[in-house]
Design a protein around this motif. Structure first.
Motif, PDB file in Angstrom:
ATOM      1  N   THR A  88       4.172  -5.113  -6.026  1.00 52.99           N
ATOM      2  CA  THR A  88       4.292  -3.889  -6.829  1.00 52.99           C
ATOM      3  C   THR A  88       3.071  -3.006  -6.607  1.00 52.99           C
ATOM      4  O   THR A  88       3.173  -1.772  -6.611  1.00 52.99           O
ATOM      5  CB  THR A  88       4.449  -4.221  -8.317  1.00 52.99           C
ATOM      6  N   ASN A  89       1.923  -3.613  -6.402  1.00 52.18           N
ATOM      7  CA  ASN A  89       0.730  -2.823  -6.083  1.00 52.18           C
ATOM      8  C   ASN A  89       0.929  -2.033  -4.789  1.00 52.18           C
ATOM      9  O   ASN A  89       0.487  -0.880  -4.681  1.00 52.18           O
ATOM     10  CB  ASN A  89      -0.496  -3.735  -5.959  1.00 52.18           C
ATOM     11  N   ASP A  90       1.620  -2.654  -3.815  1.00 55.86           N
ATOM     12  CA  ASP A  90       1.954  -1.929  -2.576  1.00 55.86           C
ATOM     13  C   ASP A  90       2.831  -0.718  -2.887  1.00 55.86           C
ATOM     14  O   ASP A  90       2.662   0.357  -2.301  1.00 55.86           O
ATOM     15  CB  ASP A  90       2.701  -2.839  -1.596  1.00 55.86           C
ATOM     16  N   LEU A  91       3.790  -0.915  -3.804  1.00 61.06           N
ATOM     17  CA  LEU A  91       4.677   0.191  -4.174  1.00 61.06           C
ATOM     18  C   LEU A  91       3.886   1.347  -4.780  1.00 61.06           C
ATOM     19  O   LEU A  91       4.156   2.517  -4.488  1.00 61.06           O
ATOM     20  CB  LEU A  91       5.725  -0.277  -5.191  1.00 61.06           C
ATOM     21  N   ILE A  92       2.930   1.005  -5.632  1.00 58.80           N
ATOM     22  CA  ILE A  92       2.109   2.046  -6.274  1.00 58.80           C
ATOM     23  C   ILE A  92       1.361   2.849  -5.211  1.00 58.80           C
ATOM     24  O   ILE A  92       1.293   4.084  -5.269  1.00 58.80           O
ATOM     25  CB  ILE A  92       1.113   1.413  -7.256  1.00 58.80           C
ATOM     26  N   VAL A  93       0.815   2.157  -4.227  1.00 60.12           N
ATOM     27  CA  VAL A  93       0.091   2.836  -3.144  1.00 60.12           C
ATOM     28  C   VAL A  93       1.039   3.744  -2.357  1.00 60.12           C
ATOM     29  O   VAL A  93       0.689   4.882  -2.009  1.00 60.12           O
ATOM     30  CB  VAL A  93      -0.566   1.797  -2.211  1.00 60.12           C
ATOM     31  N   LEU A  94       2.256   3.261  -2.090  1.00 56.38           N
ATOM     32  CA  LEU A  94       3.240   4.079  -1.366  1.00 56.38           C
ATOM     33  C   LEU A  94       3.638   5.308  -2.179  1.00 56.38           C
ATOM     34  O   LEU A  94       3.830   6.398  -1.615  1.00 56.38           O
ATOM     35  CB  LEU A  94       4.474   3.249  -1.033  1.00 56.38           C
ATOM     36  N   ILE A  95       3.772   5.149  -3.491  1.00 55.30           N
ATOM     37  CA  ILE A  95       4.073   6.298  -4.351  1.00 55.30           C
ATOM     38  C   ILE A  95       2.937   7.309  -4.277  1.00 55.30           C
ATOM     39  O   ILE A  95       3.171   8.524  -4.205  1.00 55.30           O
ATOM     40  CB  ILE A  95       4.311   5.850  -5.803  1.00 55.30           C
ATOM     41  N   GLY A  96       1.711   6.795  -4.275  1.00 50.46           N
ATOM     42  CA  GLY A  96       0.561   7.678  -4.143  1.00 50.46           C
ATOM     43  C   GLY A  96       0.597   8.454  -2.841  1.00 50.46           C
ATOM     44  O   GLY A  96       0.308   9.657  -2.805  1.00 50.46           O
ATOM     45  N   GLN A  97       0.971   7.782  -1.755  1.00 50.90           N
ATOM     46  CA  GLN A  97       1.092   8.466  -0.465  1.00 50.90           C
ATOM     47  C   GLN A  97       2.171   9.543  -0.535  1.00 50.90           C
ATOM     48  O   GLN A  97       1.994  10.649  -0.015  1.00 50.90           O
ATOM     49  CB  GLN A  97       1.439   7.458   0.625  1.00 50.90           C
TER      50      GLN A  97
END
Length: 298
Positions: free
Chosen positions: A216-225
């Motif tokens: 989920t942390n990866d997802l947050i980073v992708l949303i940020g991108q």
């Protein structure tokens, strides 16, 4: 032109799959099982039936358990019986990985002994068992598809909720959970179904998932991108988060135990069997598929 019957064609997967198949030369016909006379509209000479219709998993746990079995089990059995009596070659049943397991230790594959714990998963498994117990004529194929969480442009659900929270600039408080879970891009789902229709793939149970599992942390980073903004990840102690989730269960808040589980659990699904059967890799990477979905939320 091959005629494909799709139930649940008005849903997210149904709309996307119908458009994809039509763009690839298939003639798609929608069949609504909500109509009592659906048998009279069932084309016994179609090429395939793709059964998407069903009662989805209710994350609020407010649904009557019996409703799952009426819709997901009994309707599926009736449709499958109609298929067996027809001239149709292929039957695709969209089950769920939840028919196999609610929690996963390691990596889930098709060899697992199913042990669903919810009425949703149990109703899906009952339909699977009925189909697998039937004698299938040699000129027919039957596919039980177990997808993990499906996403794509226009899809609403937990990913949309997560995106909305991050977009508001609210720090993500669940960074203490180090999980990995699988997702399924609608593009990869569409590709796999078309490949199965067009090629000599043997009958059986197939899991659908993207190649890579993400946290989920990866997802947050992708949303940020996707938003071109810096994201704050907070490591709030788990005991506090778990208490808040239990409070959400009582007061029907956005964060409840079910949603917390979806956001933080490990649930890695293997796609080796279907990719090997097709003989081609899925066209969209997990991260590219998710970025496409997140961009659509903007």
């Amino acid at each position: 032109m091959q005629n494909i019957i799709i139930t649940g064609a008005s849903g997210f997967v149904g709309q996307n799959l119908s458009a994809y198949l039509e763009s690839n030369g298939f003639d798609v016909a929608s069949l609504s099982l909500r109509e009592n006379n659906w048998h009279s509209k069932f084309d016994p000479d179609a090429q395939a039936v793709i059964h998407l219709a069903g009662k989805a998993h209710d994350t609020k746990n407010a649904s009557d358990a019996e409703e799952y079995f009426t819709i997901n089990t009994e309707l599926t059995k009736a449709l499958f019986d109609a298929f067996l009596k027809s001239n149709i070659k292929d039957f695709f049943y969209f089950s769920s990985v939840k028919a196999a397991a609610d929690t996963v230790e390691g990596i889930l594959d098709e060899n697992v002994v199913p042990n669903p714990q919810t009425p949703y998963g149990q109703s899906k498994l009952k339909a699977e068992e009925y189909m697998l117990s039937a004698r299938l004529p040699e000129d027919k194929r039957m596919f039980i598809i177990r997808p993990c969480m499906i996403h794509g442009p226009g899809n609403k659900g937990n990913l949309n909720l997560l995106f909305s929270v991050v977009k508001k600039g609210i720090p993500y408080p669940l960074a203490a959970y180090r999980n990995k879970r699988s997702f399924l891009s609608i593009d990869n789902l569409n590709f796999a179904i078309a490949q199965m229709l067009e090629n000599d793939i043997p009958s059986g149970v197939y899991q659908f998932a993207d190649d890579e599992a993400l946290s989920t942390n990866d997802l947050i980073v992708l949303i940020g991108q996707s938003l071109s903004k810096k994201i704050s990840l907070w490591n709030v102690p788990r005991v506090i988060i778990n208490t808040l989730a239990r409070t959400g269960d009582v007061f029907k808040l956005p964060l409840n135990s079910e949603r917390l589980k979806k956001l933080t659990e490990n649930y890695i699904v293997s796609n080796t069997k279907i990719v090997t059967a097709i003989g081609k890799p899925f066209p969209v990477s997990a991260k590219d598929g998710l970025i496409k979905t997140f961009n659509s939320f903007k």
